[in-house]
Scaffold this motif. Structure first.
Motif, PDB file in Angstrom:
ATOM      1  N   LYS A 118      -3.005  -9.656  34.465  1.00  0.00           N
ATOM      2  CA  LYS A 118      -2.124 -10.656  33.866  1.00  0.00           C
ATOM      3  C   LYS A 118      -2.914 -11.892  33.461  1.00  0.00           C
ATOM      4  O   LYS A 118      -3.867 -12.272  34.133  1.00  0.00           O
ATOM      5  CB  LYS A 118      -1.017 -11.039  34.847  1.00  0.00           C
ATOM      6  N   LEU A 119      -2.498 -12.479  32.352  1.00  0.00           N
ATOM      7  CA  LEU A 119      -3.075 -13.723  31.846  1.00  0.00           C
ATOM      8  C   LEU A 119      -1.939 -14.694  31.575  1.00  0.00           C
ATOM      9  O   LEU A 119      -0.813 -14.288  31.286  1.00  0.00           O
ATOM     10  CB  LEU A 119      -3.810 -13.488  30.528  1.00  0.00           C
ATOM     11  N   ARG A 120      -2.272 -15.970  31.618  1.00  0.00           N
ATOM     12  CA  ARG A 120      -1.310 -17.000  31.216  1.00  0.00           C
ATOM     13  C   ARG A 120      -1.806 -17.610  29.914  1.00  0.00           C
ATOM     14  O   ARG A 120      -2.952 -18.079  29.836  1.00  0.00           O
ATOM     15  CB  ARG A 120      -1.175 -18.061  32.299  1.00  0.00           C
ATOM     16  N   LEU A 121      -0.953 -17.594  28.898  1.00  0.00           N
ATOM     17  CA  LEU A 121      -1.296 -18.178  27.603  1.00  0.00           C
ATOM     18  C   LEU A 121      -0.560 -19.501  27.462  1.00  0.00           C
ATOM     19  O   LEU A 121       0.638 -19.591  27.725  1.00  0.00           O
ATOM     20  CB  LEU A 121      -0.905 -17.240  26.463  1.00  0.00           C
ATOM     21  N   TYR A 122      -1.299 -20.523  27.047  1.00  0.00           N
ATOM     22  CA  TYR A 122      -0.739 -21.852  26.849  1.00  0.00           C
ATOM     23  C   TYR A 122      -0.777 -22.188  25.360  1.00  0.00           C
ATOM     24  O   TYR A 122      -1.830 -22.092  24.727  1.00  0.00           O
ATOM     25  CB  TYR A 122      -1.528 -22.892  27.635  1.00  0.00           C
ATOM     26  N   PHE A 123       0.389 -22.597  24.812  1.00  0.00           N
ATOM     27  CA  PHE A 123       0.504 -22.940  23.399  1.00  0.00           C
ATOM     28  C   PHE A 123       0.942 -24.398  23.292  1.00  0.00           C
ATOM     29  O   PHE A 123       1.831 -24.852  24.016  1.00  0.00           O
ATOM     30  CB  PHE A 123       1.534 -22.037  22.712  1.00  0.00           C
ATOM     31  N   SER A 124       0.312 -25.131  22.357  1.00  0.00           N
ATOM     32  CA  SER A 124       0.638 -26.561  22.225  1.00  0.00           C
ATOM     33  C   SER A 124       1.916 -26.769  21.425  1.00  0.00           C
ATOM     34  O   SER A 124       2.294 -25.964  20.575  1.00  0.00           O
ATOM     35  CB  SER A 124      -0.520 -27.305  21.579  1.00  0.00           C
ATOM     36  N   LYS A 125       2.541 -27.916  21.710  1.00  0.00           N
ATOM     37  CA  LYS A 125       3.715 -28.362  20.956  1.00  0.00           C
ATOM     38  C   LYS A 125       3.217 -29.232  19.798  1.00  0.00           C
ATOM     39  O   LYS A 125       2.030 -29.558  19.720  1.00  0.00           O
ATOM     40  CB  LYS A 125       4.628 -29.199  21.867  1.00  0.00           C
ATOM     41  N   SER A 126       4.144 -29.647  18.956  1.00  0.00           N
ATOM     42  CA  SER A 126       3.762 -30.483  17.817  1.00  0.00           C
ATOM     43  C   SER A 126       3.255 -31.856  18.259  1.00  0.00           C
ATOM     44  O   SER A 126       2.460 -32.482  17.564  1.00  0.00           O
ATOM     45  CB  SER A 126       4.937 -30.640  16.842  1.00  0.00           C
ATOM     46  N   ASP A 127       3.656 -32.326  19.451  1.00  0.00           N
ATOM     47  CA  ASP A 127       3.196 -33.631  19.931  1.00  0.00           C
ATOM     48  C   ASP A 127       1.873 -33.559  20.697  1.00  0.00           C
ATOM     49  O   ASP A 127       1.373 -34.554  21.196  1.00  0.00           O
ATOM     50  CB  ASP A 127       4.279 -34.297  20.794  1.00  0.00           C
ATOM     51  N   GLY A 128       1.279 -32.358  20.811  1.00  0.00           N
ATOM     52  CA  GLY A 128      -0.016 -32.207  21.480  1.00  0.00           C
ATOM     53  C   GLY A 128       0.078 -31.749  22.927  1.00  0.00           C
ATOM     54  O   GLY A 128      -0.915 -31.326  23.507  1.00  0.00           O
ATOM     55  N   THR A 129       1.265 -31.831  23.557  1.00  0.00           N
ATOM     56  CA  THR A 129       1.434 -31.315  24.923  1.00  0.00           C
ATOM     57  C   THR A 129       1.600 -29.800  24.835  1.00  0.00           C
ATOM     58  O   THR A 129       1.694 -29.230  23.745  1.00  0.00           O
ATOM     59  CB  THR A 129       2.659 -31.962  25.605  1.00  0.00           C
ATOM     60  N   PHE A 130       1.671 -29.148  25.973  1.00  0.00           N
ATOM     61  CA  PHE A 130       1.753 -27.687  25.975  1.00  0.00           C
ATOM     62  C   PHE A 130       3.064 -27.195  26.562  1.00  0.00           C
ATOM     63  O   PHE A 130       3.631 -27.811  27.474  1.00  0.00           O
ATOM     64  CB  PHE A 130       0.578 -27.102  26.763  1.00  0.00           C
ATOM     65  N   TYR A 131       3.533 -26.078  26.023  1.00  0.00           N
ATOM     66  CA  TYR A 131       4.707 -25.396  26.563  1.00  0.00           C
ATOM     67  C   TYR A 131       4.324 -24.778  27.915  1.00  0.00           C
ATOM     68  O   TYR A 131       3.130 -24.582  28.192  1.00  0.00           O
ATOM     69  CB  TYR A 131       5.156 -24.266  25.619  1.00  0.00           C
ATOM     70  N   PRO A 132       5.315 -24.407  28.711  1.00  0.00           N
ATOM     71  CA  PRO A 132       4.989 -23.647  29.933  1.00  0.00           C
ATOM     72  C   PRO A 132       4.286 -22.348  29.537  1.00  0.00           C
ATOM     73  O   PRO A 132       4.498 -21.826  28.431  1.00  0.00           O
ATOM     74  CB  PRO A 132       6.357 -23.357  30.560  1.00  0.00           C
ATOM     75  N   PRO A 133       3.440 -21.812  30.417  1.00  0.00           N
ATOM     76  CA  PRO A 133       2.649 -20.629  30.031  1.00  0.00           C
ATOM     77  C   PRO A 133       3.499 -19.385  29.805  1.00  0.00           C
ATOM     78  O   PRO A 133       4.566 -19.216  30.388  1.00  0.00           O
ATOM     79  CB  PRO A 133       1.709 -20.429  31.223  1.00  0.00           C
ATOM     80  N   VAL A 134       2.982 -18.541  28.926  1.00  0.00           N
ATOM     81  CA  VAL A 134       3.561 -17.227  28.677  1.00  0.00           C
ATOM     82  C   VAL A 134       2.640 -16.226  29.362  1.00  0.00           C
ATOM     83  O   VAL A 134       1.425 -16.246  29.148  1.00  0.00           O
ATOM     84  CB  VAL A 134       3.627 -16.938  27.159  1.00  0.00           C
ATOM     85  N   THR A 135       3.213 -15.350  30.197  1.00  0.00           N
ATOM     86  CA  THR A 135       2.399 -14.363  30.905  1.00  0.00           C
ATOM     87  C   THR A 135       2.336 -13.078  30.075  1.00  0.00           C
ATOM     88  O   THR A 135       3.375 -12.563  29.633  1.00  0.00           O
ATOM     89  CB  THR A 135       2.979 -14.060  32.298  1.00  0.00           C
ATOM     90  N   VAL A 136       1.122 -12.580  29.861  1.00  0.00           N
ATOM     91  CA  VAL A 136       0.909 -11.314  29.151  1.00  0.00           C
ATOM     92  C   VAL A 136       0.036 -10.419  30.021  1.00  0.00           C
ATOM     93  O   VAL A 136      -0.674 -10.898  30.912  1.00  0.00           O
ATOM     94  CB  VAL A 136       0.235 -11.516  27.769  1.00  0.00           C
ATOM     95  N   LYS A 137       0.095  -9.131  29.754  1.00  0.00           N
ATOM     96  CA  LYS A 137      -0.726  -8.171  30.491  1.00  0.00           C
ATOM     97  C   LYS A 137      -1.737  -7.551  29.543  1.00  0.00           C
ATOM     98  O   LYS A 137      -1.391  -7.165  28.425  1.00  0.00           O
ATOM     99  CB  LYS A 137       0.152  -7.087  31.112  1.00  0.00           C
ATOM    100  N   THR A 138      -2.989  -7.463  29.994  1.00  0.00           N
ATOM    101  CA  THR A 138      -4.025  -6.831  29.176  1.00  0.00           C
ATOM    102  C   THR A 138      -3.872  -5.315  29.247  1.00  0.00           C
ATOM    103  O   THR A 138      -3.298  -4.776  30.195  1.00  0.00           O
ATOM    104  CB  THR A 138      -5.432  -7.229  29.652  1.00  0.00           C
ATOM    105  N   ASN A 139      -4.431  -4.645  28.269  1.00  0.00           N
ATOM    106  CA  ASN A 139      -4.369  -3.182  28.257  1.00  0.00           C
ATOM    107  C   ASN A 139      -5.528  -2.587  29.051  1.00  0.00           C
ATOM    108  O   ASN A 139      -6.276  -3.307  29.718  1.00  0.00           O
ATOM    109  CB  ASN A 139      -4.322  -2.653  26.817  1.00  0.00           C
TER     110      ASN A 139
END
Length: 179
Positions: A118-139
């Motif tokens: 499992k990995l946690r992906l962090y994506f920024s918002k338009s104001d430069g802060t980040f959303y809570p992480p999205v968990t994905v699984k590698t193959n």
């Protein structure tokens, strides 16, 4: 005929061999030199003193030997790498395109991660802060891929991945959303 003992025969062979080496050594004009593995013929040496004309060649030869030794050590240490060290690959994030129009799909992917983890992906918002992480699984190859419909306002956005087990963070990647 007298019977000679084996030890007498060996001593005769030893003396004969030594004499041969001395004759060969003196006929070549070069003496036997002591090496780390025994005795050999010394090139550029007379009476165990270095010959000035060959000092440069000798230092070049010594340097070549040192370089060769370090290459061999490097190759040996390369073979001694553990499975864990071999498994350590560069974690790499990629995006399908650097710039995407609003409403289009952007593919964000990564490779070089631990298999089926499992990995946690962090994506920024338009104001430069980040959303809570999205968990994905590698193959089974340590890769992942996420499709994103670009709905954010125009601007530059960043994203990165974190390996939860170690807390290590990848380099930050960025993309642009344009009108």
């Amino acid at each position: 005929m007298k019977k000679t003992s084996i030890s007498q025969q060996l001593s005769i062979y030893f003396v004969a061999t030594t004499l041969c080496l001395v004759l060969i050594s003196t006929s070549l004009g070069e003496g036997l030199i002591r090496t780390s593995y025994g005795y050999g013929y010394g090139y550029g040496y007379e009476n165990n003193k270095p010959n000035d004309s060959n000092n440069e060649n000798n230092s070049q030869t010594e340097e070549a030997i040192k370089n060769n030794d370090s290459q061999i050590e490097g190759a040996v240490s390369e073979k001694k790498k553990t499975k864990k060290e071999k498994a350590k690959k560069k974690k790499d994030l990629k995006i399908s395109q650097k710039s995407v129009k609003r409403g289009e799909i952007l593919v964000q992917s990564g490779k070089g991660f631990k298999k089926n983890s499992k990995l946690r992906l962090y994506f920024s918002k338009s104001d430069g802060t980040f959303y809570p992480p999205v968990t994905v699984k590698t193959n089974s190859e340590g890769k992942f891929s996420v499709r994103y419909l670009a709905t954010k306002p125009a601007g530059t956005y960043k994203w990165y991945a974190v390996v939860p087990a170690s807390g290590k963070k990848t380099k930050i990647s960025s993309y642009k959303i344009v009108k």
